[in-house]
Scaffold this motif. Structure first.
Motif, PDB file in Angstrom:
ATOM      1  N   GLN A  73       1.072   4.291  -2.770  1.00  0.00           N
ATOM      2  CA  GLN A  73       0.938   5.701  -2.401  1.00  0.00           C
ATOM      3  C   GLN A  73       2.148   6.499  -2.884  1.00  0.00           C
ATOM      4  O   GLN A  73       2.003   7.612  -3.397  1.00  0.00           O
ATOM      5  CB  GLN A  73       0.777   5.835  -0.887  1.00  0.00           C
ATOM      6  CG  GLN A  73       0.513   7.263  -0.441  1.00  0.00           C
ATOM      7  CD  GLN A  73       0.299   7.363   1.052  1.00  0.00           C
ATOM      8  OE1 GLN A  73       0.679   6.470   1.812  1.00  0.00           O
ATOM      9  NE2 GLN A  73      -0.302   8.448   1.488  1.00  0.00           N
ATOM     10  N   GLN A 122       0.831  -1.206   0.000  1.00  0.00           N
ATOM     11  CA  GLN A 122       0.000   0.000   0.000  1.00  0.00           C
ATOM     12  C   GLN A 122       0.866   1.256   0.000  1.00  0.00           C
ATOM     13  O   GLN A 122       0.571   2.229  -0.707  1.00  0.00           O
ATOM     14  CB  GLN A 122      -0.924   0.012   1.220  1.00  0.00           C
ATOM     15  CG  GLN A 122      -2.004  -1.029   1.183  1.00  0.00           C
ATOM     16  CD  GLN A 122      -2.764  -1.129   2.504  1.00  0.00           C
ATOM     17  OE1 GLN A 122      -2.435  -0.447   3.484  1.00  0.00           O
ATOM     18  NE2 GLN A 122      -3.773  -1.988   2.541  1.00  0.00           N
ATOM     19  N   GLN A 123       1.934   1.243   0.775  1.00  0.00           N
ATOM     20  CA  GLN A 123       2.827   2.396   0.816  1.00  0.00           C
ATOM     21  C   GLN A 123       3.494   2.620  -0.529  1.00  0.00           C
ATOM     22  O   GLN A 123       3.654   3.768  -0.962  1.00  0.00           O
ATOM     23  CB  GLN A 123       3.874   2.221   1.913  1.00  0.00           C
ATOM     24  CG  GLN A 123       3.324   2.371   3.304  1.00  0.00           C
ATOM     25  CD  GLN A 123       4.372   2.144   4.375  1.00  0.00           C
ATOM     26  OE1 GLN A 123       5.395   1.496   4.153  1.00  0.00           O
ATOM     27  NE2 GLN A 123       4.121   2.690   5.560  1.00  0.00           N
ATOM     28  N   ARG A 133       1.770   7.117  -6.564  1.00  0.00           N
ATOM     29  CA  ARG A 133       0.797   8.188  -6.835  1.00  0.00           C
ATOM     30  C   ARG A 133       1.392   9.561  -6.530  1.00  0.00           C
ATOM     31  O   ARG A 133       1.196  10.518  -7.280  1.00  0.00           O
ATOM     32  CB  ARG A 133      -0.479   7.969  -6.027  1.00  0.00           C
ATOM     33  CG  ARG A 133      -1.353   6.838  -6.524  1.00  0.00           C
ATOM     34  CD  ARG A 133      -2.735   6.827  -5.875  1.00  0.00           C
ATOM     35  NE  ARG A 133      -2.671   6.806  -4.427  1.00  0.00           N
ATOM     36  CZ  ARG A 133      -2.668   5.703  -3.672  1.00  0.00           C
ATOM     37  NH1 ARG A 133      -2.696   4.509  -4.240  1.00  0.00           N
ATOM     38  NH2 ARG A 133      -2.623   5.786  -2.355  1.00  0.00           N
TER      39      ARG A 133
END
Length: 72
Positions: free
Chosen positions: A34, A30-31, A37
């Motif tokens: 992120q 998930q990191q 992005r």
């Protein structure tokens, strides 16, 4: 503590470690998404800043060309 109890305890610890490892892997994934992005956002913002800066410089160059000299 018997040998069987020790083996059961080790199996329990291994199961907890596997769960923790999977949870940490999910968090890292998930990191990374992120971070990807945020890098894309930074790239787009950088391009936008350069575009606005270029437009501003072009606008200043054209407005100076049509400006009346100060002695008139």
């Amino acid at each position: 503590m018997t040998m069987e109890e020790r083996i059961i305890e080790l199996e329990i610890k291994a199961a907890y470690q596997e769960d923790l490892l999977q949870a940490l892997n999910n968090i890292v994934s998930q990191q990374q998404q992120q971070i990807d992005r945020l890098e894309m956002t930074c790239t787009l913002l950088n391009e936008r800043i350069k575009s606005v800066s270029n437009q501003r410089q072009e606008g200043e160059n054209t407005s100076n060309a049509h400006e009346i000299p100060p002695h008139y």
